[in-house]
Design a protein around this motif. Structure first.
Motif, PDB file in Angstrom:
ATOM      1  N   LEU A  44       3.071  59.671 109.594  1.00 31.61           N
ATOM      2  CA  LEU A  44       2.919  58.717 108.496  1.00 31.61           C
ATOM      3  C   LEU A  44       3.385  59.324 107.177  1.00 31.61           C
ATOM      4  O   LEU A  44       3.973  58.633 106.340  1.00 31.61           O
ATOM      5  N   GLY A  45       3.132  60.612 106.998  1.00 32.42           N
ATOM      6  CA  GLY A  45       3.606  61.275 105.782  1.00 32.42           C
ATOM      7  C   GLY A  45       5.121  61.291 105.709  1.00 32.42           C
ATOM      8  O   GLY A  45       5.708  61.025 104.646  1.00 32.42           O
ATOM      9  N   ARG A  46       5.765  61.588 106.853  1.00 35.12           N
ATOM     10  CA  ARG A  46       7.229  61.574 106.883  1.00 35.12           C
ATOM     11  C   ARG A  46       7.763  60.164 106.642  1.00 35.12           C
ATOM     12  O   ARG A  46       8.741  59.975 105.911  1.00 35.12           O
ATOM     13  N   LEU A  47       7.117  59.179 107.267  1.00 33.23           N
ATOM     14  CA  LEU A  47       7.568  57.796 107.103  1.00 33.23           C
ATOM     15  C   LEU A  47       7.415  57.334 105.660  1.00 33.23           C
ATOM     16  O   LEU A  47       8.276  56.603 105.149  1.00 33.23           O
ATOM     17  N   ALA A  48       6.334  57.743 105.013  1.00 30.51           N
ATOM     18  CA  ALA A  48       6.136  57.356 103.613  1.00 30.51           C
ATOM     19  C   ALA A  48       7.283  57.876 102.751  1.00 30.51           C
ATOM     20  O   ALA A  48       7.814  57.156 101.893  1.00 30.51           O
ATOM     21  N   THR A  49       7.698  59.128 102.998  1.00 31.44           N
ATOM     22  CA  THR A  49       8.822  59.704 102.248  1.00 31.44           C
ATOM     23  C   THR A  49      10.114  58.946 102.549  1.00 31.44           C
ATOM     24  O   THR A  49      10.905  58.643 101.642  1.00 31.44           O
ATOM     25  N   GLN A  50      10.324  58.630 103.833  1.00 32.04           N
ATOM     26  CA  GLN A  50      11.544  57.917 104.225  1.00 32.04           C
ATOM     27  C   GLN A  50      11.569  56.502 103.645  1.00 32.04           C
ATOM     28  O   GLN A  50      12.629  56.009 103.241  1.00 32.04           O
ATOM     29  N   ILE A  51      10.415  55.841 103.608  1.00 31.70           N
ATOM     30  CA  ILE A  51      10.357  54.484 103.057  1.00 31.70           C
ATOM     31  C   ILE A  51      10.666  54.499 101.568  1.00 31.70           C
ATOM     32  O   ILE A  51      11.411  53.642 101.069  1.00 31.70           O
ATOM     33  N   ILE A  52      10.118  55.464 100.858  1.00 27.28           N
ATOM     34  CA  ILE A  52      10.405  55.570  99.422  1.00 27.28           C
ATOM     35  C   ILE A  52      11.900  55.761  99.192  1.00 27.28           C
ATOM     36  O   ILE A  52      12.505  55.137  98.318  1.00 27.28           O
ATOM     37  N   GLU A  55      13.712  52.451 100.041  1.00 26.44           N
ATOM     38  CA  GLU A  55      13.460  51.452  99.001  1.00 26.44           C
ATOM     39  C   GLU A  55      14.213  51.792  97.717  1.00 26.44           C
ATOM     40  O   GLU A  55      14.753  50.896  97.044  1.00 26.44           O
ATOM     41  N   THR A  56      14.267  53.075  97.383  1.00 23.37           N
ATOM     42  CA  THR A  56      15.004  53.504  96.188  1.00 23.37           C
ATOM     43  C   THR A  56      16.486  53.210  96.340  1.00 23.37           C
ATOM     44  O   THR A  56      17.140  52.722  95.406  1.00 23.37           O
TER      45      THR A  56
END
Length: 246
Positions: A44-52, A55-56
């Motif tokens: 989930l931590g990796r996915l949060a970084t990838q999603i940001i 999205e950017t």
């Protein structure tokens, strides 16, 4: 130290309950869901970084698309003004007419180029949006898996804690029947080695699995039943029973 043989034998039951509590504590610490939750949390931590990041990228492309579309609109508006001048017949000079026609053609080429840029950005933006959506869907799936693992872990905790509570009450009741000095020695030895008392069975210490020498067995054989004896190898209390081989 002296203690009634019956009190010494109770140490074996106490050691059994302590071993059961240790197994429950180990089981609680090593539930498979704990490692699963940790792994899913890392994902989930990796996915949060990838999603940001996705999205950017999508926001940057949306801004680039807006700018490119504005450039197209500006070029189109200028070309429309020039066409209106050309169609109005206001330009009579052949030289000015040629210049105006050349400018209109140049603006058309510029518009075509800018529209290609807009199309390329739109395609990249769609890809970025799709990537973001896929990452968000994966995040939701992983979150659901982690929540399910947490529910299983908590259910495991509840079951183990219930068993530990029952075993602990039995342990406390039994410990209350053992003389204080004997219990204190047992507790001290347990803190040092994990097991405070062991059965002397068939001439062997069941704590360290060491067979006692004949001389030592002969010494123990002549020791008074109420005398507390210790294993020379592991220093645990040795509990004698009819199965001790003495």
């Amino acid at each position: 130290m002296k203690a009634a043989p019956g009190a010494q034998k109770r140490l074996l039951d106490l050691a059994g309950l302590d071993a059961a509590l240790d197994r429950l504590a180990h089981r609680r610490r090593t539930l498979p869901e704990i490692a699963e939750i940790a792994e899913l949390t890392t994902r989930l931590g990796r996915l949060a970084t990838q999603i940001i990041a996705a999205e950017t990228e999508a926001k940057d492309l949306a801004r680039d698309q807006s700018k490119a579309e504005s450039d197209v609109d500006a070029v189109r508006a200028r070309a429309d003004r020039d066409r209106k001048r050309l169609d109005s017949g206001q330009v009579s000079s052949p030289r000015d007419l040629t210049s105006l026609q050349s400018e209109i053609a140049s603006l058309q080429r510029r518009q075509d180029d800018l529209e290609e840029v807009v199309l390329e950005i739109m395609e990249r933006r769609e890809a970025a949006d799709a990537k973001t959506a896929a990452l968000v869907a994966e995040r939701d799936e992983v979150t659901a898996s982690r929540d399910a693992a947490a529910d299983r872990r908590d259910a495991g905790y509840s079951e183990i804690d219930k068993d530990a509570d029952g075993t602990g009450r039995k342990r406390d009741a039994l410990a209350a029947e053992i003389p204080g000095d004997l219990l204190a020695l047992y507790t001290k030895l347990r803190e040092q080695s994990g097991v405070g008392a062991a059965h002397l069975q068939a001439g062997r210490c069941q704590g360290c699995r060491t067979s006692l020498p004949i001389a030592e067995l002969n010494r123990i054989r002549t020791t008074a039943p109420d005398e507390v004896v210790r294993c020379e190898e592991c220093r645990r209390i040795l509990v004698r029973t009819p199965e001790s081989g003495l």
